[in-house]
Design a protein around this motif. Structure first.
Motif, mmCIF file in Angstrom:
data_model
loop_
_atom_site.group_PDB
_atom_site.id
_atom_site.type_symbol
_atom_site.label_atom_id
_atom_site.label_comp_id
_atom_site.label_asym_id
_atom_site.label_seq_id
_atom_site.Cartn_x
_atom_site.Cartn_y
_atom_site.Cartn_z
ATOM 1 N N PRO A 199 0.798 -1.233 0.000
ATOM 2 C CA PRO A 199 0.000 0.000 0.000
ATOM 3 C C PRO A 199 0.828 1.278 0.000
ATOM 4 O O PRO A 199 0.342 2.332 -0.452
ATOM 5 C CB PRO A 199 -0.822 -0.119 1.296
ATOM 6 N N ASP A 200 2.072 1.216 0.506
ATOM 7 C CA ASP A 200 2.896 2.433 0.512
ATOM 8 C C ASP A 200 3.581 2.678 -0.828
ATOM 9 O O ASP A 200 4.271 3.685 -1.009
ATOM 10 C CB ASP A 200 3.934 2.385 1.631
ATOM 11 N N GLY A 201 3.412 1.745 -1.779
ATOM 12 C CA GLY A 201 3.953 1.952 -3.119
ATOM 13 C C GLY A 201 5.436 1.706 -3.250
ATOM 14 O O GLY A 201 6.040 2.072 -4.270
ATOM 15 N N MET A 202 6.052 1.040 -2.261
ATOM 16 C CA MET A 202 7.484 0.744 -2.298
ATOM 17 C C MET A 202 7.699 -0.739 -2.017
ATOM 18 O O MET A 202 6.972 -1.335 -1.216
ATOM 19 C CB MET A 202 8.238 1.569 -1.251
ATOM 20 N N PHE A 203 8.729 -1.322 -2.638
ATOM 21 C CA PHE A 203 9.057 -2.710 -2.358
ATOM 22 C C PHE A 203 10.442 -3.040 -2.886
ATOM 23 O O PHE A 203 11.070 -2.235 -3.578
ATOM 24 C CB PHE A 203 8.020 -3.668 -2.949
ATOM 25 N N GLU A 204 10.902 -4.262 -2.558
ATOM 26 C CA GLU A 204 12.208 -4.738 -2.993
ATOM 27 C C GLU A 204 12.041 -5.644 -4.219
ATOM 28 O O GLU A 204 11.346 -6.654 -4.161
ATOM 29 C CB GLU A 204 12.895 -5.550 -1.882
ATOM 30 N N GLU A 205 12.664 -5.264 -5.305
ATOM 31 C CA GLU A 205 12.825 -6.180 -6.430
ATOM 32 C C GLU A 205 14.053 -7.040 -6.152
ATOM 33 O O GLU A 205 15.124 -6.511 -5.845
ATOM 34 C CB GLU A 205 13.050 -5.419 -7.741
ATOM 35 N N VAL A 206 13.911 -8.341 -6.252
ATOM 36 C CA VAL A 206 15.022 -9.258 -5.963
ATOM 37 C C VAL A 206 15.429 -9.939 -7.269
ATOM 38 O O VAL A 206 14.569 -10.446 -8.005
ATOM 39 C CB VAL A 206 14.628 -10.308 -4.913
ATOM 40 N N TYR A 207 16.739 -9.951 -7.521
ATOM 41 C CA TYR A 207 17.270 -10.508 -8.758
ATOM 42 C C TYR A 207 18.353 -11.541 -8.470
ATOM 43 O O TYR A 207 19.087 -11.438 -7.491
ATOM 44 C CB TYR A 207 17.898 -9.410 -9.631
ATOM 45 N N ASP A 208 18.449 -12.505 -9.364
ATOM 46 C CA ASP A 208 19.609 -13.384 -9.449
ATOM 47 C C ASP A 208 20.322 -13.041 -10.751
ATOM 48 O O ASP A 208 19.759 -13.256 -11.836
ATOM 49 C CB ASP A 208 19.196 -14.862 -9.463
ATOM 50 N N VAL A 209 21.532 -12.489 -10.647
ATOM 51 C CA VAL A 209 22.329 -12.280 -11.855
ATOM 52 C C VAL A 209 22.991 -13.602 -12.197
ATOM 53 O O VAL A 209 23.711 -14.176 -11.376
ATOM 54 C CB VAL A 209 23.420 -11.212 -11.650
ATOM 55 N N ILE A 210 22.733 -14.097 -13.398
ATOM 56 C CA ILE A 210 23.366 -15.318 -13.872
ATOM 57 C C ILE A 210 24.520 -14.921 -14.785
ATOM 58 O O ILE A 210 24.325 -14.242 -15.788
ATOM 59 C CB ILE A 210 22.371 -16.227 -14.604
ATOM 60 N N LEU A 211 25.724 -15.348 -14.387
ATOM 61 C CA LEU A 211 26.943 -15.037 -15.115
ATOM 62 C C LEU A 211 27.497 -16.303 -15.745
ATOM 63 O O LEU A 211 27.633 -17.333 -15.070
ATOM 64 C CB LEU A 211 27.980 -14.434 -14.165
ATOM 65 N N LEU A 212 27.819 -16.228 -17.021
ATOM 66 C CA LEU A 212 28.542 -17.302 -17.725
ATOM 67 C C LEU A 212 29.841 -16.696 -18.242
ATOM 68 O O LEU A 212 29.829 -15.691 -18.951
ATOM 69 C CB LEU A 212 27.733 -17.830 -18.906
#
Length: 253
Positions: A236-249
């Protein structure tokens, strides 16, 4: 309806370059630590060519680590945004299938979110041609952390809208898909990170992906408006954490 072609999707970014630059996620320092570890040398002083550089998100980070960087980008709109944002970094027009570079002229070739726009049967030999002996080819992608419940829920809504299998796309980020002929010996690393964003930034990032850019404006706008309502109920506050996995080759020559 006929699905948009690979070429149409690749070219779609040029009309949305400013949106891309402003809202796409960056990359964590740990990714560049992993590149140095696997490449067996520091980025400082290395001659690095960032191919498919786009608006320069990765290019600028490579330069900040001390690399001597040249960007290669095929798109008019992306290259123009790159020059506006990073006037001090040289950029040339070209693509990974036919690199505009001399033989054995680079210590490291990098592709951030860009290798899937190449033809590996052409891009791998080009990389080997351009890299110096002992050089390295590094490919990486920010992928969504689908084990985070709200991200998995949002991904399912995107899948239904676009007719894509995002979980399969993430599994397809592997050495054999990157190099079907298995010419190089890739090592894989994953780096998890997150960024705190507004709903507006999240939706602008989502809308900057090619699968949305090639849709009609009406279809994309309707989905993004509905997605805003889903996210506001969860945050409801309009904020959140985007969580990523960077895949490196990464593969060394």
């Amino acid at each position: 309806m006929t699905a948009p072609s690979h070429t149409a999707r690749a070219h779609s970014f040029n009309a949305a370059a400013a949106q891309y630059a402003a809202n796409r996620p960056s990359y964590p320092p740990a990714l560049f630590d992993a590149i140095e570890d696997l490449a067996g040398r520091p980025l400082t002083g290395a001659r690095v060519v960032d191919v498919g550089a786009g608006t320069g998100i990765a290019t600028a980070l490579l330069q900040a680590r001390g690399a001597d960087v040249l960007a290669v980008e095929p798109g008019d709109g992306m290259a123009a945004e790159f020059r506006r944002s990073h006037p001090g970094i040289p950029i040339v027009r070209g693509n990974g299938n036919t690199l505009p570079l001399t033989d054995h002229s680079a210590d490291l070739l990098t592709y951030a979110q860009a290798w899937h726009w190449t033809d590996p049967s052409r891009a791998i030999p080009e990389a080997v041609r351009v890299l110096r002996p002992g050089g390295a080819l590094a490919l990486w992608w920010n992928t969504e952390a689908l084990d985070v419940p709200w991200i998995a829920d949002a991904a399912r809504r995107v899948e239904r809208h676009l007719g894509l299998n995002l979980a399969k796309e993430k599994l397809d980020v592997n050495a054999h898909v990157a190099d079907p002929a298995d010419r190089l010996d890739f090592t894989r690393r994953e780096v998890r990170w997150s960024r705190r964003v507004t709903i507006d930034a999240h939706l602008a990032n989502l809308g900057s992906h090619s699968a949305f850019l090639v849709q009609s404006e009406e279809s994309s706008a309707a989905f993004l408006a509905e997605e805003r309502e889903h996210l506001l109920r969860a945050f409801p506050d309009g904020m959140f954490e985007e969580v990523y996995d960077v895949i490196l080759l990464l593969a060394r020559t």
